[in-house]
Design a protein around this motif. Structure first.
Motif, PDB file in Angstrom:
ATOM      1  N   ILE A   1      36.617 -75.254  37.347  1.00  0.00           N
ATOM      2  CA  ILE A   1      36.781 -74.755  38.708  1.00  0.00           C
ATOM      3  C   ILE A   1      36.507 -75.947  39.618  1.00  0.00           C
ATOM      4  CG2 ILE A   1      35.952 -73.147  40.469  1.00  0.00           C
ATOM      5  CD1 ILE A   1      34.868 -71.423  38.076  1.00  0.00           C
TER       6      ILE A   1
ATOM      7  N   GLU B   1      41.051 -69.884  35.968  1.00  0.00           N
ATOM      8  CA  GLU B   1      40.810 -68.758  35.062  1.00  0.00           C
ATOM      9  C   GLU B   1      41.688 -67.557  35.436  1.00  0.00           C
ATOM     10  OE1 GLU B   1      38.869 -68.842  32.461  1.00  0.00           O
ATOM     11  OE2 GLU B   1      37.506 -70.490  32.830  1.00  0.00           O
TER      12      GLU B   1
ATOM     13  N   ALA C   1      36.673 -67.454  45.382  1.00  0.00           N
ATOM     14  CA  ALA C   1      37.383 -68.229  46.408  1.00  0.00           C
ATOM     15  C   ALA C   1      37.502 -67.458  47.722  1.00  0.00           C
ATOM     16  CB  ALA C   1      38.776 -68.610  45.912  1.00  0.00           C
TER      17      ALA C   1
ATOM     18  N   TYR D   1      41.293 -72.805  41.166  1.00  0.00           N
ATOM     19  CA  TYR D   1      40.681 -71.821  40.268  1.00  0.00           C
ATOM     20  C   TYR D   1      41.684 -71.558  39.159  1.00  0.00           C
ATOM     21  CZ  TYR D   1      37.992 -68.030  38.468  1.00  0.00           C
ATOM     22  OH  TYR D   1      37.227 -67.248  37.637  1.00  0.00           O
TER      23      TYR D   1
ATOM     24  N   VAL E   1      29.872 -71.581  39.851  1.00  0.00           N
ATOM     25  CA  VAL E   1      30.076 -72.142  41.187  1.00  0.00           C
ATOM     26  C   VAL E   1      28.744 -72.288  41.910  1.00  0.00           C
ATOM     27  CG1 VAL E   1      31.110 -71.735  43.456  1.00  0.00           C
ATOM     28  CG2 VAL E   1      32.469 -71.382  41.385  1.00  0.00           C
TER      29      VAL E   1
ATOM     30  N   GLY F   1      34.178 -72.799  34.206  1.00  0.00           N
ATOM     31  CA  GLY F   1      34.145 -71.341  34.242  1.00  0.00           C
ATOM     32  C   GLY F   1      34.015 -70.859  32.807  1.00  0.00           C
TER      33      GLY F   1
ATOM     34  N   ILE G   1      36.915 -73.366  47.344  1.00  0.00           N
ATOM     35  CA  ILE G   1      37.436 -73.463  45.986  1.00  0.00           C
ATOM     36  C   ILE G   1      38.821 -74.089  46.104  1.00  0.00           C
ATOM     37  CG2 ILE G   1      38.070 -72.204  43.887  1.00  0.00           C
ATOM     38  CD1 ILE G   1      35.036 -72.102  44.597  1.00  0.00           C
TER      39      ILE G   1
ATOM     40  N   SER H   1      31.993 -67.053  36.693  1.00  0.00           N
ATOM     41  CA  SER H   1      32.429 -67.882  37.818  1.00  0.00           C
ATOM     42  C   SER H   1      31.368 -67.948  38.905  1.00  0.00           C
ATOM     43  CB  SER H   1      33.734 -67.342  38.407  1.00  0.00           C
ATOM     44  OG  SER H   1      34.754 -67.385  37.444  1.00  0.00           O
TER      45      SER H   1
ATOM     46  N   GLY I   1      38.624 -64.900  40.245  1.00  0.00           N
ATOM     47  CA  GLY I   1      39.049 -65.696  41.392  1.00  0.00           C
ATOM     48  C   GLY I   1      38.469 -65.243  42.718  1.00  0.00           C
TER      49      GLY I   1
END
Length: 157
Positions: free
Chosen positions: A71, A93, A100, A91, A136, A66, A88, A132, A97
């Motif tokens: 992640i 960070e 997720a 996580y 991801v 991230g 997820i 993120s 979030g």
């Protein structure tokens, strides 16, 4: 092999994946009464999920960076190489979030390695979670392509 044992073997190779979260994710995605075998492909581990004599799909755990922290996520595909879901697992960070959350993850379902999965096109952005979302999405795209290639080549079956 039981789901718990397969998950312990997988998490021994990927300590960033918490076993309880991984067991819950596999059970949610594939349902109860599944058999899980850990397959080794190159240096990676893949979970083969089945029930009785029926293949339900494959899953693998990955990590992407991230903003500052990794992640940890799971990608699961069905036997036709369509993305079953993304989860997820960890996580780390302080912001972003929302990747997720179910509404954002849902957009990956049914996608294949042939789909481009571009942020801002097929994949929605999230205000405040830009890094993120991109990380991801890139990780999912890569893992989906790898799982599909391994399945098509017979490396996982």
């Amino acid at each position: 092999m039981t789901l718990a044992l397969a998950v312990l073997l997988l998490t021994a190779q990927n300590p960033a994946a918490p076993p309880a979260k991984l067991v819950a994710s596999i059970a949610r995605l594939f349902g109860p009464g599944t058999r899980v075998d850990t397959l080794r492909v190159d240096t990676a581990s893949v979970l083969r999920v089945s029930r009785a004599d029926s293949l339900l799909g494959f899953a693998a755990v990955g990590n992407v960076l991230g903003k500052d922290q990794p992640i940890t996520f799971l990608v699961a595909i069905d036997p036709a190489d369509r993305l079953k879901d993304v989860d997820i697992l960890v996580y780390r960070e302080p912001y972003g979030g929302e990747v997720a959350y179910e509404p954002w993850r849902r957009q990956f379902r049914g996608k294949t390695a042939d789909d481009s999965l571009r942020v801002g096109k097929e994949i929605r952005t999230i205000s405040g979670a830009t890094i993120s979302v991109h990380a991801v999405t890139l990780g999912v795209r890569r893992m989906l392509a790898q799982l599909t290639a391994w399945h098509e080549s017979g490396a996982i079956r």
